[in-house]
Design a protein around this motif. Structure first.
Motif, mmCIF file in Angstrom:
data_model
loop_
_atom_site.group_PDB
_atom_site.id
_atom_site.type_symbol
_atom_site.label_atom_id
_atom_site.label_comp_id
_atom_site.label_asym_id
_atom_site.label_seq_id
_atom_site.Cartn_x
_atom_site.Cartn_y
_atom_site.Cartn_z
ATOM 1 N N MET A 27 10.018 5.464 14.693
ATOM 2 C CA MET A 27 9.766 4.958 13.353
ATOM 3 C C MET A 27 9.975 3.445 13.362
ATOM 4 O O MET A 27 10.943 2.946 13.898
ATOM 5 C CB MET A 27 10.723 5.621 12.356
ATOM 6 C CG MET A 27 10.526 5.139 10.940
ATOM 7 S SD MET A 27 11.705 5.794 9.754
ATOM 8 C CE MET A 27 11.148 7.457 9.573
ATOM 9 N N SER A 28 9.059 2.712 12.771
ATOM 10 C CA SER A 28 9.188 1.258 12.720
ATOM 11 C C SER A 28 10.233 0.856 11.682
ATOM 12 O O SER A 28 10.602 1.629 10.804
ATOM 13 C CB SER A 28 7.842 0.632 12.371
ATOM 14 O OG SER A 28 7.454 1.027 11.072
ATOM 15 N N LYS A 29 10.681 -0.367 11.816
ATOM 16 C CA LYS A 29 11.666 -0.889 10.869
ATOM 17 C C LYS A 29 10.996 -1.148 9.526
ATOM 18 O O LYS A 29 9.813 -1.499 9.472
ATOM 19 C CB LYS A 29 12.266 -2.189 11.407
ATOM 20 C CG LYS A 29 13.106 -2.000 12.649
ATOM 21 C CD LYS A 29 13.627 -3.317 13.156
ATOM 22 C CE LYS A 29 14.794 -3.704 12.294
ATOM 23 N NZ LYS A 29 15.550 -4.843 12.825
ATOM 24 N N PRO A 30 11.744 -0.998 8.437
ATOM 25 C CA PRO A 30 11.160 -1.296 7.128
ATOM 26 C C PRO A 30 10.880 -2.790 7.002
ATOM 27 O O PRO A 30 11.556 -3.621 7.606
ATOM 28 C CB PRO A 30 12.238 -0.856 6.137
ATOM 29 C CG PRO A 30 13.503 -0.852 6.913
ATOM 30 C CD PRO A 30 13.127 -0.543 8.333
ATOM 31 N N THR A 60 6.984 -8.136 -8.340
ATOM 32 C CA THR A 60 5.797 -7.330 -8.048
ATOM 33 C C THR A 60 5.644 -7.149 -6.544
ATOM 34 O O THR A 60 5.362 -6.048 -6.062
ATOM 35 C CB THR A 60 4.541 -7.985 -8.653
ATOM 36 O OG1 THR A 60 4.718 -8.088 -10.069
ATOM 37 C CG2 THR A 60 3.292 -7.191 -8.342
ATOM 38 N N ARG A 61 5.835 -8.226 -5.786
ATOM 39 C CA ARG A 61 5.717 -8.151 -4.320
ATOM 40 C C ARG A 61 6.798 -7.244 -3.751
ATOM 41 O O ARG A 61 6.532 -6.439 -2.849
ATOM 42 C CB ARG A 61 5.804 -9.559 -3.713
ATOM 43 C CG ARG A 61 5.637 -9.571 -2.222
ATOM 44 C CD ARG A 61 4.231 -9.114 -1.822
ATOM 45 N NE ARG A 61 4.162 -8.928 -0.388
ATOM 46 C CZ ARG A 61 3.626 -7.874 0.205
ATOM 47 N NH1 ARG A 61 3.082 -6.923 -0.506
ATOM 48 N NH2 ARG A 61 3.611 -7.768 1.511
ATOM 49 N N CYS A 62 8.022 -7.356 -4.249
ATOM 50 C CA CYS A 62 9.110 -6.492 -3.764
ATOM 51 C C CYS A 62 8.803 -5.029 -4.042
ATOM 52 O O CYS A 62 9.050 -4.167 -3.188
ATOM 53 C CB CYS A 62 10.439 -6.892 -4.402
ATOM 54 S SG CYS A 62 11.130 -8.428 -3.754
ATOM 55 N N GLU A 63 8.266 -4.737 -5.216
ATOM 56 C CA GLU A 63 7.904 -3.360 -5.544
ATOM 57 C C GLU A 63 6.853 -2.843 -4.571
ATOM 58 O O GLU A 63 6.922 -1.693 -4.125
ATOM 59 C CB GLU A 63 7.404 -3.260 -6.987
ATOM 60 C CG GLU A 63 8.492 -3.431 -8.015
ATOM 61 C CD GLU A 63 7.967 -3.522 -9.439
ATOM 62 O OE1 GLU A 63 6.730 -3.401 -9.637
ATOM 63 O OE2 GLU A 63 8.777 -3.743 -10.344
ATOM 64 N N ALA A 64 5.881 -3.686 -4.237
ATOM 65 C CA ALA A 64 4.824 -3.277 -3.302
ATOM 66 C C ALA A 64 5.414 -3.027 -1.911
ATOM 67 O O ALA A 64 5.065 -2.040 -1.253
ATOM 68 C CB ALA A 64 3.736 -4.347 -3.239
ATOM 69 N N ILE A 65 6.299 -3.889 -1.463
ATOM 70 C CA ILE A 65 6.922 -3.712 -0.149
ATOM 71 C C ILE A 65 7.766 -2.446 -0.141
ATOM 72 O O ILE A 65 7.734 -1.664 0.817
ATOM 73 C CB ILE A 65 7.760 -4.948 0.229
ATOM 74 C CG1 ILE A 65 6.841 -6.137 0.490
ATOM 75 C CG2 ILE A 65 8.639 -4.661 1.452
ATOM 76 C CD1 ILE A 65 7.575 -7.456 0.655
ATOM 77 N N GLU A 66 8.530 -2.221 -1.199
ATOM 78 C CA GLU A 66 9.352 -1.006 -1.279
ATOM 79 C C GLU A 66 8.470 0.239 -1.262
ATOM 80 O O GLU A 66 8.819 1.237 -0.630
ATOM 81 C CB GLU A 66 10.235 -1.050 -2.520
ATOM 82 C CG GLU A 66 11.362 -2.060 -2.387
ATOM 83 C CD GLU A 66 12.138 -2.277 -3.676
ATOM 84 O OE1 GLU A 66 11.611 -1.961 -4.768
ATOM 85 O OE2 GLU A 66 13.260 -2.790 -3.579
ATOM 86 N N ALA A 67 7.323 0.190 -1.933
ATOM 87 C CA ALA A 67 6.401 1.337 -1.927
ATOM 88 C C ALA A 67 5.848 1.560 -0.515
ATOM 89 O O ALA A 67 5.749 2.702 -0.060
ATOM 90 C CB ALA A 67 5.261 1.109 -2.923
#
Length: 63
Positions: free
Chosen positions: A1-4, A41-48
């Motif tokens: 599994m890759s790193k987040p 918004t960018r953080c939400e996209a990355i978290e998704a």
């Protein structure tokens, strides 16, 4: 599994003395609010993306 994917740092909030107080449009604080919203918004996209890749945001400490 890759790193987040890591979250980007939040924008720097302007100091109070960076506002001239003359009612500029946009004010430095208006620009900060816009940057903060884009950052959220960018953080939400990355978290998704991280969730979709199987990463548990509660277990990640990259924040």
């Amino acid at each position: 599994m890759s790193k987040p994917k890591p979250l980007p740092p939040p924008p720097r909030e302007p100091d109070l003395d960076e506002c001239c107080g003359s009612g500029c449009d946009p004010c430095v604080f208006d620009l900060y609010d816009q940057r903060l919203e884009r950052w959220r918004t960018r953080c939400e996209a990355i978290e998704a993306e991280n969730r979709a890749a199987g990463h548990d945001p509660a277990g990640d400490t990259g924040r």
